[in-house]
Design a protein around this motif. Structure first.
Motif: not given
Length: 338
Positions: A181-185
């Motif tokens: 996601t944009d916040s978590k790879v």
């Protein structure tokens, strides 16, 4: 004189041990499995691999469901490992996931491992030829749900060509993008690395080393291998060296020799076959099952008018060779006393 004789006996013991290992091959291993590719014209061969005594503990058949011929054998005794051979037409297709879950829920089969994508980096000779990005989406929809059921999964099994590691690197990158996601790879995970190899032992060991460097701290399964299109002595020597190597390495979890067929249908050279043209176990076939050698030449039987002896050592040759070595050692000892 006594010390010379003791030394001679020690040399004899070492040489006898070497001859015994060469004659019989590495006989015992729980790592060995069956690449099951039955021939419809010789169904009588199918049960050879599970007739006792046998060392084989697991098998795969390039499919998602077990082979009917082994239905009477428990999963605990002969583990079936489903394979997602290639990609479906639609990335959203979950046929493989549904099939494996059906084995668990409806048939009570304890599936603990799955294999994925057979040679996706190749379009010929059994390759599934799957684009890495498409394969990644299929993996997310079919394999990740199985991981949540505590099933161990293998990376796609690429060819022995240099295309394998780059394909897998791109595949894992594509997979990571899908689940991040944009916040978590996030990274797509796997439990073991299957390898394929057709070539000499030096190339095999080097290939395994390259994959160990690319995917460190991961168990390897060598799920297809043999030394293709060689003379019999070379083929037998390769089998013995590779089996001993696999058995010795802790990070080799399992291996399965590609050769469970008759010589006259072998597509990697007639001497790779574990059965001759009459369906009799060859030396390699017997060794692989944990038995002494048979002396049966792979190319004998069928239309052959004669049955030549194996080019390699037979188990019955070991005592004869030991006697020869004894004569040599005693002669050396006698000469040393003068």
């Amino acid at each position: 004189m006594v010390s010379r004789l003791s030394a001679s006996v020690a040399v004899l013991a070492t040489l006898s041990s070497l001859v015994a290992r060469t004659a019989a091959g590495p006989l015992a291993s729980s790592k060995r499995g069956l690449v099951f590719s039955p021939n419809s014209t010789t169904p009588e061969d199918d049960l050879i691999w599970v007739q006792k005594p046998t060392d084989l503990t697991w098998y795969y058949n390039y499919q998602s469901t077990p082979s009917l011929v082994f239905n009477n054998i428990s999963q605990a005794d002969f583990e079936f490992v489903p394979m997602l051979w290639g990609a479906p037409d639609s990335a959203s297709d979950t046929t493989f996931l549904d099939s494996v879950k059906g084995l668990i829920d409806n048939r009570g089969i304890n599936i603990s491992h799955v294999l994925t994508f057979n040679e996706p980096d190749a379009s010929m000779y059994g390759g599934s030829n799957v684009d890495p990005s498409f394969a990644a989406q299929v993996w997310v929809n079919n394999i990740i749900p199985l991981q949540k059921l505590n099933i161990s999964v293998g990376l796609p099994a690429c060819t022995g060509a240099p295309t394998g590691i780059p394909w897998l690197t791109q595949f894992l990158g594509n997979c990571s993008k899908i689940i991040s996601t944009d916040s978590k790879v996030k990274n797509c995970t796997f439990d073991f690395v299957p390898l394929h190899w057709y070539g000499d032992f030096g190339g095999l060991a080097s290939h395994m080393g390259e994959y160990s460097a690319a995917f460190p701290n991961k168990t390897q399964w060598i799920t297809e291998y043999n030394y293709d299109n060689q003379d019999l002595a070379t083929t037998q020597s390769f089998y013995n060296m590779s089996a001993e190597y696999f058995d010795r390495l802790d990070w080799v979890g399992r291996y399965s020799l590609f050769g469970a067929f008759r010589s006259n249908v072998a597509n990697v050279g007639p001497n790779t076959a574990m059965l001759n043209n009459d369906g009799e176990l060859t030396d390699i076939g017997a060794w692989y099952l944990g038995r002494p050698g048979t002396g049966v030449n792979p190319q004998s039987g069928g239309s052959s008018s004669t049955k030549p002896k194996s080019a390699g050592f037979r188990a019955v040759d070991a005592p004869r060779m030991t006697a020869v070595l004894l004569g040599v050692v005693l002669a050396v000892g006698a000469m040393a006393s003068f």
